[in-house]
Scaffold this active site. Structure first.
Site, PDB file in Angstrom:
ATOM      1  N   LYS A  45       0.781  -1.241   0.000  1.00 42.13           N
ATOM      2  CA  LYS A  45       0.000   0.000   0.000  1.00 42.13           C
ATOM      3  C   LYS A  45       0.810   1.287   0.000  1.00 42.13           C
ATOM      4  O   LYS A  45       0.285   2.373   0.267  1.00 42.13           O
ATOM      5  CB  LYS A  45      -1.014   0.045   1.172  1.00 42.13           C
ATOM      6  CG  LYS A  45      -1.868  -1.173   1.316  1.00 42.13           C
ATOM      7  CD  LYS A  45      -2.380  -1.735   0.015  1.00 42.13           C
ATOM      8  CE  LYS A  45      -3.369  -0.857  -0.690  1.00 42.13           C
ATOM      9  NZ  LYS A  45      -3.657  -1.416  -2.059  1.00 42.13           N
ATOM     10  N   ALA A  46       2.085   1.162  -0.328  1.00 46.05           N
ATOM     11  CA  ALA A  46       2.944   2.355  -0.323  1.00 46.05           C
ATOM     12  C   ALA A  46       2.976   3.075  -1.671  1.00 46.05           C
ATOM     13  O   ALA A  46       3.674   4.082  -1.810  1.00 46.05           O
ATOM     14  CB  ALA A  46       4.350   1.961   0.094  1.00 46.05           C
ATOM     15  N   TRP A  50       1.522   2.696  -8.591  1.00 47.27           N
ATOM     16  CA  TRP A  50       1.869   4.027  -9.114  1.00 47.27           C
ATOM     17  C   TRP A  50       3.284   4.005  -9.708  1.00 47.27           C
ATOM     18  O   TRP A  50       3.503   4.380 -10.868  1.00 47.27           O
ATOM     19  CB  TRP A  50       1.783   5.014  -7.955  1.00 47.27           C
ATOM     20  CG  TRP A  50       1.772   6.461  -8.293  1.00 47.27           C
ATOM     21  CD1 TRP A  50       1.787   7.018  -9.538  1.00 47.27           C
ATOM     22  CD2 TRP A  50       1.727   7.540  -7.350  1.00 47.27           C
ATOM     23  NE1 TRP A  50       1.758   8.394  -9.421  1.00 47.27           N
ATOM     24  CE2 TRP A  50       1.723   8.733  -8.097  1.00 47.27           C
ATOM     25  CE3 TRP A  50       1.685   7.616  -5.956  1.00 47.27           C
ATOM     26  CZ2 TRP A  50       1.673   9.994  -7.491  1.00 47.27           C
ATOM     27  CZ3 TRP A  50       1.648   8.865  -5.346  1.00 47.27           C
ATOM     28  CH2 TRP A  50       1.637  10.033  -6.103  1.00 47.27           C
ATOM     29  N   HIS A 107       6.976  -7.402  -2.269  1.00 41.45           N
ATOM     30  CA  HIS A 107       6.758  -6.772  -0.954  1.00 41.45           C
ATOM     31  C   HIS A 107       7.692  -7.386   0.086  1.00 41.45           C
ATOM     32  O   HIS A 107       7.509  -7.171   1.291  1.00 41.45           O
ATOM     33  CB  HIS A 107       5.314  -6.993  -0.485  1.00 41.45           C
ATOM     34  CG  HIS A 107       4.281  -6.251  -1.289  1.00 41.45           C
ATOM     35  ND1 HIS A 107       4.428  -4.939  -1.665  1.00 41.45           N
ATOM     36  CD2 HIS A 107       3.067  -6.640  -1.775  1.00 41.45           C
ATOM     37  CE1 HIS A 107       3.363  -4.559  -2.353  1.00 41.45           C
ATOM     38  NE2 HIS A 107       2.531  -5.574  -2.438  1.00 41.45           N
ATOM     39  N   ARG A 129       5.789   4.636   2.513  1.00 40.50           N
ATOM     40  CA  ARG A 129       4.663   5.553   2.777  1.00 40.50           C
ATOM     41  C   ARG A 129       4.492   5.660   4.289  1.00 40.50           C
ATOM     42  O   ARG A 129       4.704   4.662   4.999  1.00 40.50           O
ATOM     43  CB  ARG A 129       3.394   4.970   2.149  1.00 40.50           C
ATOM     44  CG  ARG A 129       2.182   5.867   2.259  1.00 40.50           C
ATOM     45  CD  ARG A 129       0.964   5.220   1.613  1.00 40.50           C
ATOM     46  NE  ARG A 129      -0.103   6.188   1.426  1.00 40.50           N
ATOM     47  CZ  ARG A 129      -1.299   5.901   0.923  1.00 40.50           C
ATOM     48  NH1 ARG A 129      -1.565   4.661   0.517  1.00 40.50           N
ATOM     49  NH2 ARG A 129      -2.222   6.835   0.791  1.00 40.50           N
ATOM     50  N   SER A 137      -4.918   2.503   4.331  1.00 38.04           N
ATOM     51  CA  SER A 137      -5.046   1.953   2.982  1.00 38.04           C
ATOM     52  C   SER A 137      -5.063   0.422   3.029  1.00 38.04           C
ATOM     53  O   SER A 137      -5.857  -0.237   2.336  1.00 38.04           O
ATOM     54  CB  SER A 137      -3.876   2.459   2.129  1.00 38.04           C
ATOM     55  OG  SER A 137      -3.961   1.964   0.825  1.00 38.04           O
ATOM     56  N   MET A 232      -5.388   7.369 -13.430  1.00 37.95           N
ATOM     57  CA  MET A 232      -5.164   5.945 -13.112  1.00 37.95           C
ATOM     58  C   MET A 232      -6.455   5.289 -12.625  1.00 37.95           C
ATOM     59  O   MET A 232      -6.742   4.144 -12.940  1.00 37.95           O
ATOM     60  CB  MET A 232      -4.052   5.798 -12.065  1.00 37.95           C
ATOM     61  CG  MET A 232      -2.660   5.947 -12.668  1.00 37.95           C
ATOM     62  SD  MET A 232      -1.313   5.677 -11.501  1.00 37.95           S
ATOM     63  CE  MET A 232      -1.550   3.975 -10.985  1.00 37.95           C
ATOM     64  N   GLY A 257      -5.914   8.060  -2.563  1.00 41.57           N
ATOM     65  CA  GLY A 257      -4.636   8.571  -3.060  1.00 41.57           C
ATOM     66  C   GLY A 257      -4.193   9.851  -2.382  1.00 41.57           C
ATOM     67  O   GLY A 257      -3.682  10.758  -3.030  1.00 41.57           O
TER      68      GLY A 257
HETATM   69  P1  A3P Z   1      -5.247   4.684  -0.823  1.00 39.51           P
HETATM   70  O1  A3P Z   1      -5.857   3.395  -0.401  1.00 39.51           O
HETATM   71  O2  A3P Z   1      -4.821   5.520   0.348  1.00 39.51           O
HETATM   72  O3  A3P Z   1      -6.090   5.454  -1.772  1.00 39.51           O
HETATM   73  P2  A3P Z   1      -0.250  -0.134  -3.757  1.00 39.51           P
HETATM   74  O4  A3P Z   1      -0.212   0.060  -5.227  1.00 39.51           O
HETATM   75  O5  A3P Z   1       1.092  -0.248  -3.114  1.00 39.51           O
HETATM   76  O6  A3P Z   1      -1.200  -1.215  -3.364  1.00 39.51           O
HETATM   77  O7  A3P Z   1      -0.814   1.232  -3.121  1.00 39.51           O
HETATM   78  C1  A3P Z   1      -2.155   1.614  -3.308  1.00 39.51           C
HETATM   79  C2  A3P Z   1      -2.320   2.997  -2.734  1.00 39.51           C
HETATM   80  O8  A3P Z   1      -1.644   3.931  -3.594  1.00 39.51           O
HETATM   81  C3  A3P Z   1      -3.783   3.419  -2.677  1.00 39.51           C
HETATM   82  O9  A3P Z   1      -3.883   4.338  -1.586  1.00 39.51           O
HETATM   83  C4  A3P Z   1      -3.928   4.121  -4.029  1.00 39.51           C
HETATM   84  O10 A3P Z   1      -5.018   4.987  -4.117  1.00 39.51           O
HETATM   85  C5  A3P Z   1      -2.597   4.889  -4.047  1.00 39.51           C
HETATM   86  N1  A3P Z   1      -2.240   5.345  -5.392  1.00 39.51           N
HETATM   87  C6  A3P Z   1      -2.130   4.609  -6.533  1.00 39.51           C
HETATM   88  N2  A3P Z   1      -1.869   5.407  -7.571  1.00 39.51           N
HETATM   89  C7  A3P Z   1      -1.812   6.671  -7.099  1.00 39.51           C
HETATM   90  C8  A3P Z   1      -1.595   7.951  -7.703  1.00 39.51           C
HETATM   91  N3  A3P Z   1      -1.410   8.077  -8.998  1.00 39.51           N
HETATM   92  N4  A3P Z   1      -1.601   9.040  -6.900  1.00 39.51           N
HETATM   93  C9  A3P Z   1      -1.802   8.926  -5.572  1.00 39.51           C
HETATM   94  N5  A3P Z   1      -2.033   7.745  -4.942  1.00 39.51           N
HETATM   95  C10 A3P Z   1      -2.036   6.630  -5.703  1.00 39.51           C
END
Ligand code: A3P
Length: 310
Positions: A45-46, A50, A107, A129, A137, A232, A257
């Site tokens: 979730k970091a 992205w 991970h 993160r 998240s 995205m 996000g």
């Molecule tokens: P949230 O649940 O806080 O919205 P991972 O890809 O490691 O699983 O992380 C997912 C987290 O990254 C989610 O957080 C997602 O919304 C956030 N995320 C993915 N793409 C993003 C972007 N372009 N900008 C900001 N946050 C993003």
């Protein structure tokens, strides 16, 4: 849609794991990395997706744009330790990647990384993160992703996160272990979700300099635009809408996000307890996380200034 029963967590060499991440352990550990492989490492979730998307665009956005609309990101950037039989395991997907370089995500905490990545001196991009937004998240993710252990309620989940009783173990050990590794392994770029949110263009430049890439200004602008949260979220190849194990009715994968969403979840008492515990576990003053940044409008101005000057 029928979902499989939730897996149990167990102690795996001192780290909480589920069988989904250990079933192919031998093959993960003997994975043959190539010198030009790029490994993206995160605690869950970091911002893995992205950064995966950014790297995929940097390397293949211009040369094979058809990939972007036909192959989901989790196939373009396979998840090394995932073992979702009977589908191909992450190792198989990584081995069969036709691209060069191969971009692979994991991970795993630092002590579990297959040794060939070190032997080949592969480039590693680590994304961290802040713990408070990460746990929020992760909680929403675990509610909707059926291959994760049952998250229970928020209060008990927060306690388990603090104890490292979630898949991939302790956030504190993960971020610290990789931070320490950075001191001795120079091919490691350690970046922060909060910095990306604040000034994606600046982080993109740093990433390119680490990777030895020099995309044109136009290309960089395109990438920044492509990887904006809303774009995205609306892109089926990266928003996980094609993943049959996710119940997106419970929570979307691209959820908010934001930096600071933890304030909508933590009670005052939970926050105090968390901060006390955090101080005990995070002793290294050189590793600093931000739990707050300026708002979205400020971010856009920062990004535009970066490209066009003030
Ligand atoms: P949230 O649940 O806080 O919205 P991972 O890809 O490691 O699983 O992380 C997912 C987290 O990254 C989610 O957080 C997602 O919304 C956030 N995320 C993915 N793409 C993003 C972007 N372009 N900008 C900001 N946050 C993003």
């Amino acid at each position: 849609m029928e979902f499989p029963p939730r897996p149990e967590l167990f102690d795996f060499h001192g780290v909480s794991m589920t069988h989904y991440f250990t079933d192919t352990w031998e093959r993960v550990q003997t994975f043959k990395a190539r010198p030009d492989d790029i490994l993206i490492v995160t605690y869950p979730k970091a911002g893995t997706t992205w950064v995966s998307y950014i790297l995929d665009l940097l390397y293949f956005g211009q040369t094979s744009p058809e990939r972007l609309t036909s192959i989901p990101i989790y196939d373009r950037v396979p998840f090394l330790e995932i073992a979702r039989l009977p589908m191909h395991s992450g190792v198989e997907r990584a081995e069969n990647l036709p691209t060069s370089p191969r971009i692979i995500k994991t991970h795993l905490p630092v002590q579990f990384i297959p040794k060939s990545f070190w032997e080949q001196n592969c480039k590693i991009v680590y994304v961290a993160r802040n713990a408070k937004d990460d746990v929020v998240s992760y909680f929403h993710f675990d509610c909707m992703f059926m291959i994760e252990p049952d998250p229970g309620d928020w209060n008990s989940y927060l306690k388990r996160f603090m104890e490292g009783k979630v898949a991939f173990g302790s956030w504190y050990d993960h971020v610290n272990g990789w931070w320490k590794k950075k001191q001795t392994y120079s091919n490691l770029h350690y970046m922060f979700y909060e910095d990306m949110t604040e000034d994606c263009a600046k982080e993109l430049d740093k990433l390119c300099s680490f990777l030895g890439l020099s995309p044109s200004l136009e290309e960089k602008k395109q990438i920044i635009n492509e990887v904006q949260f809303d774009n995205m979220k609306n892109n089926d190849m990266v928003n996980c809408s094609t993943n049959p194990r996710m119940n997106l009715k419970i929570s979307p994968f691209m959820r908010k996000g934001k930096v600071g969403d933890w304030k909508n979840h933590f009670t005052v008492a939970q926050n105090e307890e968390f901060d006390e515990d955090y101080k005990r576990k995070m002793k290294d003053p050189t590793l600093h996380f931000r739990t707050d940044i300026c708002d979205g409008r400020g971010i856009m101005i920062v990004t535009l200034r970066h490209y066009y000057g003030s």
